[in-house]
Design a protein around this motif. Structure first.
Motif, mmCIF file in Angstrom:
data_model
loop_
_atom_site.group_PDB
_atom_site.id
_atom_site.type_symbol
_atom_site.label_atom_id
_atom_site.label_comp_id
_atom_site.label_asym_id
_atom_site.label_seq_id
_atom_site.Cartn_x
_atom_site.Cartn_y
_atom_site.Cartn_z
ATOM 1 N N VAL A 33 93.670 -14.271 82.128
ATOM 2 C CA VAL A 33 95.086 -14.315 82.257
ATOM 3 C C VAL A 33 95.214 -12.759 82.146
ATOM 4 O O VAL A 33 96.155 -12.105 82.634
ATOM 5 C CB VAL A 33 95.905 -15.149 81.290
ATOM 6 C CG1 VAL A 33 97.455 -14.685 81.025
ATOM 7 C CG2 VAL A 33 95.718 -16.656 81.507
ATOM 8 N N GLY A 34 94.593 -12.269 81.162
ATOM 9 C CA GLY A 34 94.883 -10.778 80.858
ATOM 10 C C GLY A 34 94.344 -10.127 81.973
ATOM 11 O O GLY A 34 95.110 -9.019 82.373
ATOM 12 N N ALA A 35 93.307 -10.352 82.629
ATOM 13 C CA ALA A 35 92.858 -9.562 83.771
ATOM 14 C C ALA A 35 93.676 -9.901 85.066
ATOM 15 O O ALA A 35 93.880 -8.657 85.611
ATOM 16 C CB ALA A 35 91.190 -10.048 84.238
ATOM 17 N N ALA A 36 94.182 -11.192 85.340
ATOM 18 C CA ALA A 36 95.211 -11.156 86.404
ATOM 19 C C ALA A 36 96.513 -10.471 86.243
ATOM 20 O O ALA A 36 97.351 -10.019 87.146
ATOM 21 C CB ALA A 36 95.104 -12.593 86.626
ATOM 22 N N SER A 37 96.835 -10.492 84.921
ATOM 23 C CA SER A 37 98.317 -9.853 84.776
ATOM 24 C C SER A 37 98.131 -8.529 84.977
ATOM 25 O O SER A 37 98.993 -7.755 85.715
ATOM 26 C CB SER A 37 98.633 -10.129 83.065
ATOM 27 O OG SER A 37 98.762 -11.407 82.870
ATOM 28 N N SER A 38 97.270 -7.813 84.480
ATOM 29 C CA SER A 38 97.071 -6.210 84.737
ATOM 30 C C SER A 38 96.816 -5.951 86.242
ATOM 31 O O SER A 38 97.235 -4.962 86.773
ATOM 32 C CB SER A 38 96.036 -5.576 83.836
ATOM 33 O OG SER A 38 94.466 -6.163 84.165
ATOM 34 N N ALA A 39 95.781 -6.837 86.852
ATOM 35 C CA ALA A 39 95.603 -6.677 88.226
ATOM 36 C C ALA A 39 96.919 -6.767 88.968
ATOM 37 O O ALA A 39 97.032 -5.973 90.085
ATOM 38 C CB ALA A 39 94.560 -7.553 88.812
ATOM 39 N N SER A 40 97.544 -7.736 89.034
ATOM 40 C CA SER A 40 98.913 -8.073 89.931
ATOM 41 C C SER A 40 99.662 -6.957 89.401
ATOM 42 O O SER A 40 100.420 -6.565 90.488
ATOM 43 C CB SER A 40 99.511 -9.305 89.344
ATOM 44 O OG SER A 40 98.597 -10.408 89.309
ATOM 45 N N LEU A 41 100.114 -6.271 88.351
ATOM 46 C CA LEU A 41 100.708 -5.181 88.278
ATOM 47 C C LEU A 41 100.249 -3.978 88.833
ATOM 48 O O LEU A 41 101.418 -3.201 89.296
ATOM 49 C CB LEU A 41 100.780 -4.930 86.688
ATOM 50 C CG LEU A 41 102.151 -4.146 86.042
ATOM 51 C CD1 LEU A 41 103.335 -4.699 86.501
ATOM 52 C CD2 LEU A 41 101.930 -3.706 84.757
ATOM 53 N N VAL A 42 99.100 -3.583 88.928
ATOM 54 C CA VAL A 42 98.816 -2.302 89.563
ATOM 55 C C VAL A 42 98.417 -2.343 90.857
ATOM 56 O O VAL A 42 98.115 -1.304 91.636
ATOM 57 C CB VAL A 42 97.621 -1.750 88.563
ATOM 58 C CG1 VAL A 42 97.995 -1.663 86.920
ATOM 59 C CG2 VAL A 42 96.310 -2.671 88.683
ATOM 60 N N ALA A 43 97.962 -3.606 91.083
ATOM 61 C CA ALA A 43 97.383 -3.559 92.640
ATOM 62 C C ALA A 43 98.350 -2.840 93.634
ATOM 63 O O ALA A 43 97.876 -2.096 94.645
ATOM 64 C CB ALA A 43 97.081 -4.984 93.217
ATOM 65 N N GLY A 96 88.512 -8.254 88.755
ATOM 66 C CA GLY A 96 87.053 -8.658 88.489
ATOM 67 C C GLY A 96 86.611 -7.494 87.656
ATOM 68 O O GLY A 96 85.777 -7.988 86.625
ATOM 69 N N THR A 97 87.045 -6.290 87.654
ATOM 70 C CA THR A 97 86.495 -5.481 86.646
ATOM 71 C C THR A 97 87.071 -5.955 85.087
ATOM 72 O O THR A 97 86.104 -5.991 84.178
ATOM 73 C CB THR A 97 87.006 -3.996 86.843
ATOM 74 O OG1 THR A 97 86.260 -3.903 88.513
ATOM 75 C CG2 THR A 97 86.493 -3.030 85.939
ATOM 76 N N THR A 100 85.393 -9.088 83.609
ATOM 77 C CA THR A 100 84.184 -9.004 83.163
ATOM 78 C C THR A 100 84.089 -8.179 81.914
ATOM 79 O O THR A 100 83.599 -8.592 80.879
ATOM 80 C CB THR A 100 83.326 -7.842 84.441
ATOM 81 O OG1 THR A 100 83.242 -8.546 85.392
ATOM 82 C CG2 THR A 100 81.838 -7.727 83.856
ATOM 83 N N ALA A 101 84.815 -7.254 81.722
ATOM 84 C CA ALA A 101 84.714 -6.570 80.343
ATOM 85 C C ALA A 101 85.449 -7.707 79.278
ATOM 86 O O ALA A 101 84.935 -7.407 78.335
ATOM 87 C CB ALA A 101 86.005 -5.324 80.314
ATOM 88 N N ASN A 102 86.490 -8.285 79.798
ATOM 89 C CA ASN A 102 87.047 -9.352 78.534
ATOM 90 C C ASN A 102 86.088 -10.254 78.439
ATOM 91 O O ASN A 102 85.916 -10.900 77.161
ATOM 92 C CB ASN A 102 88.074 -9.884 79.482
ATOM 93 C CG ASN A 102 89.470 -9.083 79.484
ATOM 94 O OD1 ASN A 102 89.549 -8.036 78.901
ATOM 95 N ND2 ASN A 102 90.368 -9.355 80.209
ATOM 96 N N GLY A 135 80.029 -3.023 92.381
ATOM 97 C CA GLY A 135 80.178 -3.753 93.644
ATOM 98 C C GLY A 135 81.317 -4.043 94.302
ATOM 99 O O GLY A 135 81.504 -4.115 95.436
ATOM 100 N N LEU A 136 82.375 -4.430 93.624
ATOM 101 C CA LEU A 136 83.807 -4.638 94.281
ATOM 102 C C LEU A 136 84.440 -3.534 94.745
ATOM 103 O O LEU A 136 84.799 -3.404 95.885
ATOM 104 C CB LEU A 136 84.681 -5.314 93.115
ATOM 105 C CG LEU A 136 84.232 -6.578 92.375
ATOM 106 C CD1 LEU A 136 85.002 -6.911 91.346
ATOM 107 C CD2 LEU A 136 84.192 -7.604 93.887
#
Length: 287
Positions: A33-43, A96-97, A100-102, A135-136
């Motif tokens: 959830v944390g990763a998806a929230s941040s990615a959705s905001l910045v993409a 994805g980044t 992975t860190a989380n 990779g990504l």
């Protein structure tokens, strides 16, 4: 009485668990959830900036003209823009980044029997985050460079030298975002005084400053990698000297640094802070 005492002694000698597996499944869900929230905001923002850098380097459009064009596309067809291939690739990259860190943080807190909110800054996190990001990002770059390459150029394989330069660029940025920031933040908190310390969180400042500042070093690597694709020595234009490539890199350096800082601030600043705070909030609920 003796039996009670024996039972009590047995209870006191039950070994404590070596791993913190409490709510492990839900904790991994919090990582997602944390990763998806941040990615959705910045993409959406980063996809615009990345495209502008690519188009500027290839000669299609200037950074400003490319950003204006993307902004017009967003206003005319917001749904098409938000679900476009460039935006999806950026979501995949940063989702994805951060995931992975989380996950590394969660696994570390599990095997070391530490609280779920634990955040690490060691070699394992750097290696795993770098591997995922590189990779990504290389996959994203080889798609972008073909989509937004020089006008009229038939898409061709990206040279290995470009991949190496892109990988080195990403290693530097990931190191600043995931390893320098957690160390720099507490140092800033310790050295800030008075009203500034009460108003400013050093961890948040470090999450913005460290990845942005490193772009002055990583941007030339990015530009050289793009130039190796855009002006291949084996094409009809003939050989391109290292000096010619350096001239092109230097020409686009300032505007590209500004643009890459503009993308890094949301990616590792806004995105990093959102990821950190969403994850910490959810982890606190699970402890």
């Amino acid at each position: 009485m003796v039996a009670f005492a024996s039972a009590r002694l047995l209870v006191t000698h039950i070994p404590k668990p070596k791993w913190n597996t409490k709510n492990l499944g839900l904790r991994l869900g919090a990582d997602v959830v944390g990763a998806a929230s941040s990615a959705s905001l910045v993409a959406p923002v980063i996809s615009v900036i990345d495209r502008s850098i690519m188009e500027n380097a290839s000669g299609r459009k200037s950074v400003a003209d490319s950003i204006k064009s993307s902004f017009r596309d967003f206003l005319r067809r917001p749904q098409t823009f938000l679900f476009s291939k460039p935006t999806a690739l950026i979501f995949l990259l940063y989702g994805g980044t951060y995931l992975t860190a989380n996950t590394i943080d969660t696994l570390s807190s599990t095997v070391s029997n530490k609280p779920a909110t634990t955040v690490t800054a060691g070699t394992a996190k750097f290696a795993a985050s770098s591997a995922a990001n590189i990779g990504l990002c290389i996959y994203k770059d080889q798609v972008f460079v073909r989509m937004f390459g020089p006008p009229g150029l038939v898409p061709r394989p990206v040279p290995m030298a470009s991949y190496i330069l892109f990988a080195l660029r990403d290693c530097i940025t990931v190191f600043a975002g995931f390893n320098v920031s957690p160390v720099l933040g507490p140092w800033l908190n310790e050295h800030m005084r008075g009203e500034l310390r009460r108003r400013v969180d050093g961890v948040t400042v470090a999450q913005f400053v460290a990845p942005a500042a490193i772009q002055t070093i990583s941007t030339p690597l990015h530009l050289l990698g793009l130039d190796l694709y855009n002006r291949s020595s084996g094409d009809s234009r003939g050989s391109v000297s290292l000096r010619d490539r350096w001239v092109a890199v230097r020409k686009n350096w300032a505007v590209s640094v500004a643009a890459r800082i503009g993308r890094i601030v949301p990616a590792y600043g806004v995105g990093g802070v959102v990821n950190m705070k969403v994850r910490r909030y959810l982890m606190e609920k699970l402890t």
